[in-house]
Design a protein around this motif. Structure first.
Motif, PDB file in Angstrom:
ATOM      1  N   ILE A 224       0.876  -1.169   0.000  1.00  0.00           N
ATOM      2  CA  ILE A 224       0.000   0.000   0.000  1.00  0.00           C
ATOM      3  C   ILE A 224       0.912   1.217   0.000  1.00  0.00           C
ATOM      4  O   ILE A 224       1.646   1.458   0.961  1.00  0.00           O
ATOM      5  N   GLU A 225       0.880   1.976  -1.074  1.00  0.00           N
ATOM      6  CA  GLU A 225       1.844   3.057  -1.254  1.00  0.00           C
ATOM      7  C   GLU A 225       1.265   4.420  -0.896  1.00  0.00           C
ATOM      8  O   GLU A 225       0.083   4.567  -0.613  1.00  0.00           O
ATOM      9  N   ARG A 226       2.163   5.426  -0.878  1.00  0.00           N
ATOM     10  CA  ARG A 226       1.812   6.842  -0.705  1.00  0.00           C
ATOM     11  C   ARG A 226       1.219   7.156   0.666  1.00  0.00           C
ATOM     12  O   ARG A 226       0.421   8.090   0.816  1.00  0.00           O
ATOM     13  N   GLN A 227       1.565   6.380   1.697  1.00  0.00           N
ATOM     14  CA  GLN A 227       1.047   6.645   3.039  1.00  0.00           C
ATOM     15  C   GLN A 227       1.884   7.715   3.736  1.00  0.00           C
ATOM     16  O   GLN A 227       3.067   7.857   3.466  1.00  0.00           O
ATOM     17  N   ARG A 228       1.263   8.450   4.634  1.00  0.00           N
ATOM     18  CA  ARG A 228       1.951   9.529   5.327  1.00  0.00           C
ATOM     19  C   ARG A 228       1.693   9.497   6.826  1.00  0.00           C
ATOM     20  O   ARG A 228       0.645   9.037   7.274  1.00  0.00           O
ATOM     21  N   THR A 229       2.655  10.007   7.546  1.00  0.00           N
ATOM     22  CA  THR A 229       2.480  10.249   8.974  1.00  0.00           C
ATOM     23  C   THR A 229       3.157  11.572   9.290  1.00  0.00           C
ATOM     24  O   THR A 229       4.173  11.920   8.680  1.00  0.00           O
ATOM     25  N   VAL A 230       2.577  12.317  10.197  1.00  0.00           N
ATOM     26  CA  VAL A 230       3.114  13.631  10.566  1.00  0.00           C
ATOM     27  C   VAL A 230       3.627  13.583  11.994  1.00  0.00           C
ATOM     28  O   VAL A 230       2.907  13.187  12.916  1.00  0.00           O
ATOM     29  N   TRP A 231       4.904  13.948  12.159  1.00  0.00           N
ATOM     30  CA  TRP A 231       5.498  14.064  13.479  1.00  0.00           C
ATOM     31  C   TRP A 231       5.530  15.547  13.847  1.00  0.00           C
ATOM     32  O   TRP A 231       6.357  16.311  13.354  1.00  0.00           O
ATOM     33  N   GLY A 232       4.602  15.953  14.689  1.00  0.00           N
ATOM     34  CA  GLY A 232       4.539  17.349  15.106  1.00  0.00           C
ATOM     35  C   GLY A 232       3.930  17.456  16.494  1.00  0.00           C
ATOM     36  O   GLY A 232       3.163  16.588  16.918  1.00  0.00           O
ATOM     37  N   GLN A 233       4.245  18.535  17.171  1.00  0.00           N
ATOM     38  CA  GLN A 233       3.750  18.724  18.520  1.00  0.00           C
ATOM     39  C   GLN A 233       2.299  19.186  18.533  1.00  0.00           C
ATOM     40  O   GLN A 233       1.907  20.062  17.762  1.00  0.00           O
ATOM     41  N   THR A 234       1.514  18.604  19.418  1.00  0.00           N
ATOM     42  CA  THR A 234       0.118  19.018  19.569  1.00  0.00           C
ATOM     43  C   THR A 234       0.002  20.358  20.275  1.00  0.00           C
ATOM     44  O   THR A 234      -1.081  20.949  20.314  1.00  0.00           O
ATOM     45  N   THR A 235       1.118  20.854  20.804  1.00  0.00           N
ATOM     46  CA  THR A 235       1.086  22.141  21.525  1.00  0.00           C
ATOM     47  C   THR A 235       1.302  23.338  20.608  1.00  0.00           C
ATOM     48  O   THR A 235       1.140  24.477  21.023  1.00  0.00           O
ATOM     49  N   VAL A 236       1.675  23.079  19.342  1.00  0.00           N
ATOM     50  CA  VAL A 236       1.987  24.186  18.441  1.00  0.00           C
ATOM     51  C   VAL A 236       0.687  24.740  17.849  1.00  0.00           C
ATOM     52  O   VAL A 236       0.366  24.550  16.674  1.00  0.00           O
ATOM     53  N   THR A 237      -0.080  25.425  18.683  1.00  0.00           N
ATOM     54  CA  THR A 237      -1.308  26.080  18.254  1.00  0.00           C
ATOM     55  C   THR A 237      -1.002  27.521  17.872  1.00  0.00           C
ATOM     56  O   THR A 237       0.107  28.024  18.072  1.00  0.00           O
ATOM     57  N   ARG A 238      -2.006  28.199  17.333  1.00  0.00           N
ATOM     58  CA  ARG A 238      -1.815  29.606  16.995  1.00  0.00           C
ATOM     59  C   ARG A 238      -1.498  30.438  18.247  1.00  0.00           C
ATOM     60  O   ARG A 238      -0.659  31.346  18.207  1.00  0.00           O
ATOM     61  N   GLU A 239      -2.165  30.114  19.349  1.00  0.00           N
ATOM     62  CA  GLU A 239      -1.928  30.849  20.583  1.00  0.00           C
ATOM     63  C   GLU A 239      -0.498  30.645  21.064  1.00  0.00           C
ATOM     64  O   GLU A 239       0.161  31.589  21.533  1.00  0.00           O
ATOM     65  N   PHE A 240      -0.010  29.405  20.942  1.00  0.00           N
ATOM     66  CA  PHE A 240       1.372  29.115  21.335  1.00  0.00           C
ATOM     67  C   PHE A 240       2.342  29.919  20.480  1.00  0.00           C
ATOM     68  O   PHE A 240       3.288  30.534  20.994  1.00  0.00           O
ATOM     69  N   LEU A 241       2.141  29.914  19.167  1.00  0.00           N
ATOM     70  CA  LEU A 241       3.037  30.633  18.271  1.00  0.00           C
ATOM     71  C   LEU A 241       3.025  32.136  18.556  1.00  0.00           C
ATOM     72  O   LEU A 241       4.064  32.797  18.511  1.00  0.00           O
TER      73      LEU A 241
END
Length: 462
Positions: A224-241
């Motif tokens: 099964i090709e073209r699969q993706r996973t995202v490694w990112g912090q759940t804390t990086v919200t607009r308010e955090f930025l």
């Protein structure tokens, strides 16, 4: 021991570099140079895309030769390029322009033009391109959807993401899923604010992904090709930025303003931020819509991403033909990621007719553009040929050495190193690498039945 094998068994003998062809098409540079009236540089890049069958570039080259801008004025070449463009993308205007230029040629030039067009059509005409480098949709296109993920690594959260300075780190990884449900051949699609060590950590941890096995014939015989996973912090919200990373927050706000001004590059950048940072509280459907708009405006990176959505049918009706059209045009424009993806499609044969030589062609183009994923897959494609030349073997070996940092825990990387050594008749070293491949595969709970059969046969061969 592994490092020792890499240094002594592979790299020392093959320091030839990875440049397959030093010239690399780049339409972004071409258009920028054209706007800056650097017609010589523009011509260099337009010509490269013209030779990949990009009709617009062929038309531009016709104009440059017509006016002697960046190249020596040559009406014969102008006619030939107008004719090639009309062959690849027929239009009344192109046909009219070709006819007009031809009318201004002397009788000798007309014969020369006919001969040149015949010669160039055999290389860059529509029929030649279809035969040599262009895809045809498979008779029964296959797009498989994965089973749900049933397990994942817990290693990463306690390491690099625990460090405050890497909070903004995010990476979009791509991988395949084997019939046994395990993640295979993980590569980095996009990364933001991540160092090499961080990427390696993410990649290695993602090899522990497992998906529910689907017991249907198509799923048991295909990846099964073209699969993706995202490694990112759940804390990086607009308010955090806004409070912790005001520069990034300001940049995103600027992109949003530019999007309202219909800026294609801003649409692409903002879409990728939305994909890479899910906590920004913006839907992926908005990312799709931004990519669609940017792609329709001719943005080549957006076209590559938009093609993926169309092929998979995410947030839109599946449209493989249109998706391939966007992907091909981006590849012809010199977008290395599009060239890599097109090469992969030729290797798998799931949505286009499988063609190893076309795959190698496009993967070489992507390697010229320094696409790291293409380096690994080009090495595999070269080694999977029934006959691999000594030059191809040298190139494949060097490519495998160059991508070690993100593939050292990939059993397939060890397997292809073994294959390279065995093709060099370095039997003992090849078997040692094969054992490494089996060991890594067992650790990740891969189905190794086929490898074990192959390994035992090799051991028994005198």
């Amino acid at each position: 021991m592994l490092k020792k094998r890499i240094n002594k068994g592979l790299v020392a003998c093959f320091m030839l570099g990875t440049v397959v062809n030093t010239a690399q098409a780049d339409l972004v540079t071409a258009y920028q140079a054209y706007q800056n009236k650097d017609y010589k540089l523009a011509a260099q890049h337009f010509e490269l895309s013209a030779h990949l069958g990009h009709a617009k570039s062929q038309s531009v080259m016709a104009q440059l030769y017509l006016h002697g801008a960046g190249v020596e004025k040559d009406l014969v070449k102008s006619y030939v390029y107008y004719s090639l463009a009309n062959d690849n993308q027929p239009s009344a205007d192109l046909a009219k322009n070709a006819k007009a230029v031809f009318a201004h040629l002397s009788e000798d030039q007309k014969q020369q033009a006919k001969n040149q067009l015949k010669s160039d059509s055999a290389k860059w005409g529509e029929q030649a391109l279809q035969t040599n480098i262009m895809p045809s949709i498979a008779d029964k296109p296959l797009v498989l959807n994965p089973g749900r993920r049933v397990s994942a690594s817990q290693r990463v959260s306690g390491s690099i993401f625990a460090v405050k300075r890497t909070t903004l780190s995010s990476a979009v990884l791509e991988y395949d899923i084997a019939p046994d449900g395990t993640a295979r051949d993980i590569g980095v699609s996009h990364s933001y604010f991540v160092n090499k060590s961080g990427l390696r950590n993410m990649v290695n941890a993602s090899y522990e992904y497992k998906h529910k096995v689907i017991n249907k014939p198509a799923y048991q015989t295909n990846t099964i090709e073209r699969q993706r996973t995202v490694w990112g912090q759940t804390t990086v919200t607009r308010e955090f930025l806004k409070t912790d990373s005001p520069k990034i927050y300001k940049h995103i706000r600027q992109l949003e303003k530019l999007v309202k001004q219909d800026n294609a590059d801003a649409k692409y950048q903002l879409a990728m931020y939305i994909i890479a940072f899910p906590a920004l509280q913006t839907s992926k459907k908005e990312a799709f819509e931004l990519l669609e708009q940017a792609a329709e405006a001719g943005h080549v990176k957006a076209s590559t991403e938009y093609a993926r959505f169309l092929i998979l049918g995410r947030y839109t009706r599946r449209d493989i033909a249109t998706g391939l059209d966007y992907l091909v045009k981006a590849a012809q424009s010199g977008e290395s990621r599009a060239q890599y993806r097109l090469g992969r499609e030729f290797l798998s044969g799931q949505i286009v007719k499988q063609d190893q030589q076309k795959a190698i062609f496009w993967l070489k183009q992507a390697v010229n553009g320094n696409d790291e994923n293409a380096k690994y897959w080009l090495a595999r494609a070269l080694l999977d040929q029934e006959q691999t030349t000594s030059d191809e073997l040298s190139l494949a070996t060097q490519l495998l050495a160059e991508v070690e940092i993100n593939h050292e825990n990939n059993p397939n990387w060890h397997y292809y190193n073994a294959k390279a050594l065995l093709k060099q008749n370095k039997r003992q070293q090849g078997l040692e690498w094969f054992e490494d491949a089996l060991e890594h595969a067992n650790d990740l709970e891969w189905n190794t039945e086929q490898w074990r059969t192959e390994f035992n046969q090799l051991k028994q061969t005198s």
